[in-house]
Design a protein around this motif. Structure first.
Motif, PDB file in Angstrom:
ATOM      1  N   PHE A 157      -6.644  35.010  43.748  1.00 48.27           N
ATOM      2  CA  PHE A 157      -5.256  35.243  44.178  1.00 48.27           C
ATOM      3  C   PHE A 157      -4.579  36.333  43.341  1.00 48.27           C
ATOM      4  O   PHE A 157      -3.573  36.905  43.747  1.00 48.27           O
ATOM      5  CB  PHE A 157      -4.440  33.946  44.085  1.00 48.27           C
ATOM      6  CG  PHE A 157      -4.571  33.227  42.775  1.00 48.27           C
ATOM      7  CD1 PHE A 157      -3.806  33.570  41.681  1.00 48.27           C
ATOM      8  CD2 PHE A 157      -5.484  32.189  42.652  1.00 48.27           C
ATOM      9  CE1 PHE A 157      -3.933  32.898  40.482  1.00 48.27           C
ATOM     10  CE2 PHE A 157      -5.612  31.508  41.457  1.00 48.27           C
ATOM     11  CZ  PHE A 157      -4.840  31.870  40.359  1.00 48.27           C
ATOM     12  N   LEU A 158      -5.148  36.649  42.148  1.00 51.75           N
ATOM     13  CA  LEU A 158      -4.549  37.692  41.318  1.00 51.75           C
ATOM     14  C   LEU A 158      -4.745  39.077  41.911  1.00 51.75           C
ATOM     15  O   LEU A 158      -4.007  40.009  41.594  1.00 51.75           O
ATOM     16  CB  LEU A 158      -5.161  37.649  39.906  1.00 51.75           C
ATOM     17  CG  LEU A 158      -4.839  36.418  39.060  1.00 51.75           C
ATOM     18  CD1 LEU A 158      -5.535  36.525  37.710  1.00 51.75           C
ATOM     19  CD2 LEU A 158      -3.329  36.269  38.867  1.00 51.75           C
ATOM     20  N   VAL A 162      -3.508  29.737  44.963  1.00 53.76           N
ATOM     21  CA  VAL A 162      -3.572  29.011  43.690  1.00 53.76           C
ATOM     22  C   VAL A 162      -3.931  27.560  43.928  1.00 53.76           C
ATOM     23  O   VAL A 162      -4.774  26.974  43.232  1.00 53.76           O
ATOM     24  CB  VAL A 162      -2.229  29.119  42.936  1.00 53.76           C
ATOM     25  CG1 VAL A 162      -2.219  28.189  41.722  1.00 53.76           C
ATOM     26  CG2 VAL A 162      -1.968  30.552  42.494  1.00 53.76           C
ATOM     27  N   ARG A 163      -3.294  26.950  44.936  1.00 53.79           N
ATOM     28  CA  ARG A 163      -3.547  25.536  45.253  1.00 53.79           C
ATOM     29  C   ARG A 163      -4.998  25.326  45.651  1.00 53.79           C
ATOM     30  O   ARG A 163      -5.666  24.406  45.173  1.00 53.79           O
ATOM     31  CB  ARG A 163      -2.612  25.098  46.381  1.00 53.79           C
ATOM     32  CG  ARG A 163      -2.684  23.598  46.704  1.00 53.79           C
ATOM     33  CD  ARG A 163      -1.740  23.224  47.845  1.00 53.79           C
ATOM     34  NE  ARG A 163      -0.376  23.628  47.549  1.00 53.79           N
ATOM     35  CZ  ARG A 163       0.272  24.622  48.124  1.00 53.79           C
ATOM     36  NH1 ARG A 163      -0.361  25.363  49.052  1.00 53.79           N
ATOM     37  NH2 ARG A 163       1.500  24.929  47.799  1.00 53.79           N
ATOM     38  N   ARG A 164      -5.501  26.193  46.514  1.00 51.95           N
ATOM     39  CA  ARG A 164      -6.888  26.038  46.963  1.00 51.95           C
ATOM     40  C   ARG A 164      -7.880  26.268  45.831  1.00 51.95           C
ATOM     41  O   ARG A 164      -8.889  25.570  45.720  1.00 51.95           O
ATOM     42  CB  ARG A 164      -7.162  27.015  48.113  1.00 51.95           C
ATOM     43  CG  ARG A 164      -6.572  26.531  49.447  1.00 51.95           C
ATOM     44  CD  ARG A 164      -7.053  27.390  50.594  1.00 51.95           C
ATOM     45  NE  ARG A 164      -6.433  28.721  50.546  1.00 51.95           N
ATOM     46  CZ  ARG A 164      -6.723  29.717  51.380  1.00 51.95           C
ATOM     47  NH1 ARG A 164      -7.662  29.548  52.299  1.00 51.95           N
ATOM     48  NH2 ARG A 164      -6.111  30.879  51.299  1.00 51.95           N
ATOM     49  N   SER A 165      -7.587  27.243  44.959  1.00 51.01           N
ATOM     50  CA  SER A 165      -8.452  27.512  43.816  1.00 51.01           C
ATOM     51  C   SER A 165      -8.490  26.318  42.873  1.00 51.01           C
ATOM     52  O   SER A 165      -9.558  25.911  42.387  1.00 51.01           O
ATOM     53  CB  SER A 165      -7.968  28.758  43.070  1.00 51.01           C
ATOM     54  OG  SER A 165      -8.736  28.992  41.920  1.00 51.01           O
ATOM     55  N   THR A 166      -7.329  25.744  42.592  1.00 47.99           N
ATOM     56  CA  THR A 166      -7.243  24.586  41.697  1.00 47.99           C
ATOM     57  C   THR A 166      -7.969  23.382  42.279  1.00 47.99           C
ATOM     58  O   THR A 166      -8.699  22.671  41.569  1.00 47.99           O
ATOM     59  CB  THR A 166      -5.775  24.226  41.426  1.00 47.99           C
ATOM     60  OG1 THR A 166      -5.098  25.356  40.854  1.00 47.99           O
ATOM     61  CG2 THR A 166      -5.663  23.044  40.471  1.00 47.99           C
ATOM     62  N   VAL A 219       4.949  35.195  48.244  1.00 46.10           N
ATOM     63  CA  VAL A 219       4.838  34.125  47.254  1.00 46.10           C
ATOM     64  C   VAL A 219       4.117  32.912  47.832  1.00 46.10           C
ATOM     65  O   VAL A 219       3.266  32.303  47.176  1.00 46.10           O
ATOM     66  CB  VAL A 219       6.236  33.714  46.734  1.00 46.10           C
ATOM     67  CG1 VAL A 219       6.137  32.499  45.825  1.00 46.10           C
ATOM     68  CG2 VAL A 219       6.892  34.881  46.012  1.00 46.10           C
ATOM     69  N   ASP A 220       4.447  32.537  49.062  1.00 47.20           N
ATOM     70  CA  ASP A 220       3.822  31.365  49.672  1.00 47.20           C
ATOM     71  C   ASP A 220       2.308  31.545  49.805  1.00 47.20           C
ATOM     72  O   ASP A 220       1.539  30.612  49.586  1.00 47.20           O
ATOM     73  CB  ASP A 220       4.425  31.097  51.054  1.00 47.20           C
ATOM     74  CG  ASP A 220       5.860  30.580  50.953  1.00 47.20           C
ATOM     75  OD1 ASP A 220       6.212  30.029  49.887  1.00 47.20           O
ATOM     76  OD2 ASP A 220       6.612  30.735  51.933  1.00 47.20           O
ATOM     77  N   THR A 221       1.899  32.759  50.157  1.00 50.03           N
ATOM     78  CA  THR A 221       0.457  33.037  50.274  1.00 50.03           C
ATOM     79  C   THR A 221      -0.238  32.913  48.925  1.00 50.03           C
ATOM     80  O   THR A 221      -1.320  32.329  48.807  1.00 50.03           O
ATOM     81  CB  THR A 221       0.232  34.446  50.849  1.00 50.03           C
ATOM     82  OG1 THR A 221       0.837  34.537  52.141  1.00 50.03           O
ATOM     83  CG2 THR A 221      -1.257  34.736  50.965  1.00 50.03           C
TER      84      THR A 221
END
Length: 229
Positions: A14-15, A29-33, A22-24
């Motif tokens: 995502f970086l 971040v959520r999926r990576s975590t 921001v939502d994307t």
């Protein structure tokens, strides 16, 4: 070792996202975590299945040594040195109702580590300390993510020479530690990710510590704050 741009992007895609939405980014971040959480849960479960019986056997052997006046000597490099110090502190300060047990983190004395590194060589920083402090009834625990650290291999050889119980905790396929005849119990976290290896190793040595306390009959682990890593 420094991570290159490609490595950073593979860990945190995502970086490098081209969008500024921001939502994307938060969704990435959520999926990576979530993916990392699923992987460490799977990995810890694999380690539990693979080593459940050997953890009990190793803990019983450690308990025998400690009950007879032995000490625990823990060591590792980099992040593994932090884990080694954590392991030593667990035995030294096991929590309310439990008996403190003698344990030494061999990376804690900066003067000794830097003197040996500067005057002799980094490969001997643990072996020399085991030669100085180690006794036949002690326990040596070395942690490595690769299993290839020369100073750990030398330390295990010195530990075996002096009759210490040698316990290795490695990652991937165990590296050269898996080939060593100087290690009595070897636990390998089957992953190529340093991050996941260290997370699973933390769980593994906490299980080894608690099982050792149970074998000693000291109790008192229920009130101990758990490492959140």
């Amino acid at each position: 070792m420094e991570l290159g741009a490609g490595s950073v992007e593979s860990l945190y895609p995502f970086l490098s996202a081209e969008t500024n939405d921001v939502d994307t980014v938060l969704d990435e971040v959520r999926r990576s975590t979530q993916a990392k959480a699923r992987e460490i849960i799977r990995l810890r479960d694999e380690v539990r299945r693979r080593y459940r019986e050997e953890i009990v056997e190793c803990a019983a052997a450690m308990a025998d040594r400690l009950a007879s006046g032995g000490r625990l000597l823990a060591f590792g490099n980099g992040g593994s040195s932090t884990d080694a110090q954590d392991l030593a502190s667990l035995f030294m300060h096991p929590g309310q109702g439990a008996t403190a047990l003698p344990a030494i983190g061999l990376t804690s004395d900066v003067a000794v580590v830097t003197a040996l590194s500067n005057d002799v060589g980094f490969d001997v920083v643990f072996a020399r300390q085991i030669a100085a402090f180690g006794r036949g009834g002690d326990v040596a625990v070395g942690l490595s993510t690769s299993g290839n650290s020369a100073n750990l291999l030398g330390a295990f050889e010195e530990a075996a020479r002096r009759g210490l119980l040698a316990v290795g905790i490695a990652g991937d396929e165990g590296g050269k530690m898996a080939e060593s005849r100087h290690i009595d119990h070897l636990f390998v976290v089957p992953s190529t990710s340093v991050h996941r290896i260290q997370e699973a190793q933390t769980t593994l040595y906490h299980a080894l510590w608690e099982t050792t306390l149970l074998a000693l009959g000291t109790g008192g682990t229920a009130d101990v704050p758990r490492d959140s890593r």
